[in-house]
Write an enzyme that holds these catalytic residues in place. Structure first.
Site, short mmCIF file in Angstrom:
data_model
loop_
_atom_site.label_atom_id
_atom_site.label_comp_id
_atom_site.label_asym_id
_atom_site.label_seq_id
_atom_site.Cartn_x
_atom_site.Cartn_y
_atom_site.Cartn_z
N LYS A 75 0.86 -1.19 0.00
CA LYS A 75 0.00 0.00 0.00
C LYS A 75 0.89 1.24 0.00
O LYS A 75 1.92 1.27 0.69
CB LYS A 75 -0.91 -0.03 1.24
CG LYS A 75 -1.93 1.11 1.28
CD LYS A 75 -2.91 0.97 2.46
CE LYS A 75 -3.93 2.10 2.49
NZ LYS A 75 -4.89 1.97 3.60
N SER A 150 -9.92 2.22 2.79
CA SER A 150 -9.00 2.94 1.93
C SER A 150 -8.02 2.07 1.16
O SER A 150 -7.45 2.53 0.18
CB SER A 150 -8.21 3.94 2.78
OG SER A 150 -7.35 3.24 3.70
N SER A 174 -10.32 -0.07 6.96
CA SER A 174 -9.67 0.07 5.65
C SER A 174 -8.99 -1.17 5.09
O SER A 174 -8.60 -1.19 3.93
CB SER A 174 -8.66 1.22 5.69
OG SER A 174 -9.33 2.46 5.62
#
Lengths: 484, 476
Positions: A75, A150, A174
């Site tokens: 990420k 997210s 998330s």
């Protein structure tokens, strides 16, 4: 090759049936072929392949670590030395990280290859990956729908087989919500289990990194790498790290599964509810006992979170001021003007909204009414879990009230968007480990996620409980049509 | 109308830790800009603070020295504001729960003791420096200082004059330097002071509106700034005006304070507990450990010097001004066996040299051992006190220890009665007129004869013996 799990790939690499370079190249090819998904913000084939070559050399010498040669998508919230690290924001669009986050360092030490930096909501603020400066991410199960957020890029990448596994971070859901919306296994560890050093902070008291994989077994392998005390993170805990893979197969007969009444009420989509009921049936078959528990303060979790997380964020994001690194407005009159323009141009609407909320909540005269009150609620929410866990070993419920929604469906209604995380947020507030695992599909063929919540530092049990379910179901093996 | 001023001081002391409060970077002063600022100090994305427990040790040391309770649990908070030399956009400080609670120090005002309350002392990190010169229309930022640990010491509004404020400030300065927790260097900013000043009519119990004077960096300026501010406020009030609550800056060139920002522009720092740092927990063992490292404090040392060495309060103060001075004195007093003589020579003679050349005792070319040598020669009558001054001067100039100087310059005192008698006889023989006058009753001429004898012996004759012999011989 693309269809293999991390566990299988690591084995094949050690057996030298495939090389890391071949494997990495294969995934890089898929990333480029499915570019339209927009799962990655930065891909750097040269860097990844150089790492793959080094991994092959290690493998040749028989020095392989647990993940040597396995490409993992990271990420874009984790700083990785030499990689552009944007956190989904324009304000870091030119930021090349000069150091490795502890998580990256650990994956490197385990021999993994950084496959690229995945797309995400800006500064991890969002539940649909629509707040990214780098554009929205498509859900491979329905390219018009969101992948959740997210960690939407990581979710889409693993679901579409652009990566065997990825990392995510979870402040209010998330990891779990996008995992649910893309048919993945996602684990948010207990607060303090995984180092936050080098993971760009959103809300420091809630953020936690974790794995996003196709199976619980893979999640265990990744957590083995990620977990552990870090002297550079004062909030990480000095507790031994068990081998999470060792207890996956443990018998779960007699396991007490708690069903919180509040997680099955109003707002829960009927198809999601039916899938969860079915999963409960599977657990009963596996010998688990079902008990009802109460989490009476659940309804306060979203408002509590939307005071605390923005409050911390408003302070955490102050460092993005255009002075030392990152984006700076090209023209300005004086210092204040430089700050204003840099931040007005560098941050997106959702980030600005949360900075405003947080600044307000911490302001003189409002602090007690908002911040302090929310802290008290947080304690009550955590106490709910403590009481519930007197009656059960794990808590089970839906991860998200609905399946994936269409892009744009909630962008004009922040509160509707915030409610996507209604079942996940309280887990962060309580600092507990939580998981989402695939539990079926709705009539449109969109995945449904089942959430498992564990006691503090009881990740091994969660993984065990998830794994046993995956041994008797095959939801997690389903591939989005067109991506096999 | 009689006015009373009310003053409280906030003192920032840089703690002498090797590394910063929340990072491993060095705290050494004077390095090239930004060479002592690591990833944490420049607030790169993703970095986290880790508290340096050495700073807590020093804070506890201070707390014990002022008789304060040590809070077993203190909390780091974030003080949020934007400034280019504040990399994170917030300063880590202690707000609601400081490490050191209420304490006190005693100051001496014209021989009167006064107790000054200390409200609290808390740990925080320093900011970097903004440099506005040398950068044509731009500002330079040096983050070497960013993250250096500070102990902010906040006094009660117990001080009633600029003089008291300075006495308190000097006392604190002496204390932190004694404790070895701060180098006390005001020029380099290791010891800085903000002053809260208000005035009220004598007899009034409520406080007046105060102004805060920021960052005054010498004892002299603190005194002048406060004096100026008191006068300004009194004049304002007597003219029917009102003091406004504001922050003011002292301009030492013009000797005035100027408004920096008013109350309406007062910052809202949005303090909240720093979620990156768990509460700082100090256990009993930690405090006991620090207690073991406590040096003898200045007040105790001064009392002991008065009692054990029979010193005057003044000499005792001078000789305990710093730990090094006290050590120098004790070494000399003990080795020479002459505590009073040592006090005289160190507190007046040697101190004179030090002050003239602006040196501290550690820089004295005359070491304690050399001073001991000198005192021994005075005590055993090898040299007189007068000659000893010349010897000290020679030692100061690097001509060697006392014995070397005495031998080289032939300064040994003449104590041989026969030799002195010979000179006395010669002097009397050469001055028949004076002898006659003396014997006629003009006794003041005795000094003249002493002078002549000393002159003839180059000042080396033992004065007591000279006196005795002259008295006898002049009497006839």
């Amino acid at each position: 090759m693309i269809e293999k799990t991390v566990a299988e790939l690591a084995k094949a690499l050690r057996a030298r049936e495939i090389s890391s370079v071949e494997l990495t190249q294969a995934f890089l090819d898929r990333i480029s072929r499915y570019k339209a998904l927009n799962a990655f913000i930065t891909v750097d084939a040269n860097r990844s392949l150089a790492q793959a070559r080094a991994a092959d050399a290690r493998l040749a010498k028989g020095e392989a670590g647990p993940l040597t040669g396995v490409p993992i998508a990271q990420k874009d919230i984790f700083c990785a030395d030499g990689w552009r690290t944007t956190c989904g924001s324009k304000i870091l669009s030119n930021f090349i990280a000069p150091y490795d986050a502890t998580t990256i360092e650990k994956f490197n030490a385990a021999g993994a290859v950084v496959l690229g930096k995945t797309n995400m909501d800006e500064f991890a603020m969002g539940s649909s990956n629509e707040t990214s400066f780098y554009g929205p991410v498509q859900n491979p199960w329905d390219v018009e729908s969101v992948p959740g957020g997210s960690s939407g890029g990581s979710a889409a990448a693993v679901a579409a087989r652009l990566a065997p596994a990825a990392t995510g971070t979870d402040t209010g859901g998330s990891i779990r919500q996008p995992a649910a919306l893309t048919n993945l296994t996602g684990l948010k560890p207990s607060y303090g289990r995984v180092s936050r050093y080098g993971m760009i902070a959103f809300a420091s008291s809630l953020d936690q990194g974790g794995p996003m994989t196709r199976t619980a077994e893979d999640a265990a392998l990744l957590l083995n790498v990620m977990a552990g005390f870090d002297p550079r993170d004062s909030t990480s805990l000095e507790r031994p790290v068990p081998d999470y893979a060792a207890t996956l197969d443990a018998d779960i007969r007699g396991l007490r599964v708690g069903l919180p009444r509040e997680y099955f009420g109003e707002g829960l989509n009927a198809e999601v509810a039916r899938a969860i009921e079915a999963a409960i049936g599977e657990y009963k078959k596996l010998g688990a006992q079902v008990v009802e528990v109460e989490l009476p303060n659940s309804k306060l979790a979203v408002p509590c979170y939307y005071v605390l997380a923005p409050a911390e964020a408003s302070s955490n994001l102050s460092r993005f001021d255009g002075v030392r690194y990152g984006y700076r407005a090209p023209e300005y009159d004086d210092l204040i003007d430089m700050y204003s323009k840099t931040r007005a141009e560098g941050f997106g609407a959702e980030v600005k909204r949360r900075i405003m909320i947080g600044t307000y909540a911490l302001s003189a005269g409002y602090y007690d009414a908002y911040y302090l009150k929310a802290q008290k609620l947080r304690r009550l929410i955590a106490d709910d879990f403590t009481r519930a866990f007197e009656k059960c070993d794990v808590i089970l419920g839906p991860t998200s009230p609905t399946t994936a929604f269409k892009r744009g469906a909630k962008t004009d209604d922040p509160v509707a968007m915030y409610l996507s995380d209604i079942y996940t947020i309280s887990v962060n507030l309580a600092g507990l480990p939580g998981m989402s695992i695939p539990a079926g599909f709705d009539i449109k063929g969109l995945p449904i996620g089942l959430q498992l919540i564990g006691k503090y530092f009881d990740e091994a049990r969660l993984l065990n409980v998830a794994h046993r379910y995956q041994q008797v179901t095959d939801w997690h093996d389903r591939v989005p049509p067109g991506f096999d | 109308m009689e006015w009373e001023s009310v003053i409280g001081l906030e003192v920032h002391t840089q703690l002498l830790t090797k590394s910063k409060a929340f990072s491993g970077a060095s705290t050494k002063y004077g390095a090239a800009p930004n060479t002592q600022a690591c990833a944490v100090d420049i607030a790169l994305p993703g970095v986290l603070p880790v508290f340096n427990k050495e700073a807590a040790r020093m804070a506890v040391k201070f707390g014990l020295a002022i008789g304060a309770a040590i809070n077993r649990r203190s909390v780091f908070a974030r003080k949020n504001y934007f400034y280019p030399d504040l990399p994170k956009g917030y300063q880590i400080s202690q707000y609601e729960l400081p490490i050191v609670a209420k304490g006190r120090v005693t100051i001496d005002i014209d021989g009167q003791e006064k107790v000054v309350g200390i409200t609290r002392a808390h740990l925080e990190e320093d900011a970097g420096k903004s440099l506005h010169e040398d950068f044509h229309g731009m500002s330079g930022i040096d983050l070497n200082r960013a993250g250096t640990p500070l102990l902010e010491i906040v006094s009660e509004p117990d001080l009633r004059s600029a003089k008291e404020a300075v006495a308190y400030l000097k006392k604190l300065h002496q204390l932190v330097v004694y404790l070895g927790i701060c180098d006390g260097n005001m020029q380099e900013g290791s010891f800085r002071c903000d002053a809260n000043v208000s005035v009220r009519r004598k007899g009034e119990t409520k406080f007046g509106t105060r102004a805060e004077i920021k960052n005054v960096n010498s004892f002299r300026f603190v005194e002048k700034a406060i004096e100026y501010e008191i006068e300004r406020q009194v004049e304002l009030l007597e003219a029917g005006g009102k003091v406004v609550q504001e922050t003011r800056l002292y301009d030492s060139d013009k000797n005035e304070t100027r408004s920096m920002r008013g109350k309406e522009e007062a910052m809202d720092y949005r303090y909240f507990p720093d979620p990156d740092l768990p509460p700082l927990v100090i256990d009993e063992a930690f405090v006991r450990d620090v207690e073991k490292t406590m040096p003898e404090l200045p007040d105790a040392k001064r009392a002991r010097f008065i009692k054990d060495y029979g010193l005057s309060p003044y000499d005792a103060s001078v000789l305990t001004a710093s730990r090094e001075m006290a050590q120098y004195y004790e070494e000399t007093a003990t080795a020479s066996g002459q505590p009073k003589l040592a006090a005289n020579w160190i507190a007046s003679e040697l101190s004179g040299y030090l002050n003239r050349e602006n040196k501290d005792i550690t820089q004295s070319p005359v070491t304690a051992r050399m001073m001991t040598g000198l005192l021994k020669r005075i005590a055993d009558n090898t040299i007189s006190g007068k000659i000893a001054k010349d010897v000290l001067d020679a030692m100061w100039s690097g001509e060697g220890d006392a014995d070397t100087v005495i031998a080289k310059q032939g300064l040994r005192q003449i104590t041989d009665t026969g030799a002195i008698e010979k000179v006395v006889d010669e002097v009397i023989a050469k001055n028949p007129k004076q002898l006659e006058q003396y014997r006629a009753g003009k006794e003041a001429l005795f000094g003249y004869f002493v002078g002549q004898v000393m002159k003839a012996t180059g000042g080396k004759a033992n004065p007591a013996q000279v006196n005795e012999l002259l008295k006898k011989k002049l009497a006839g």
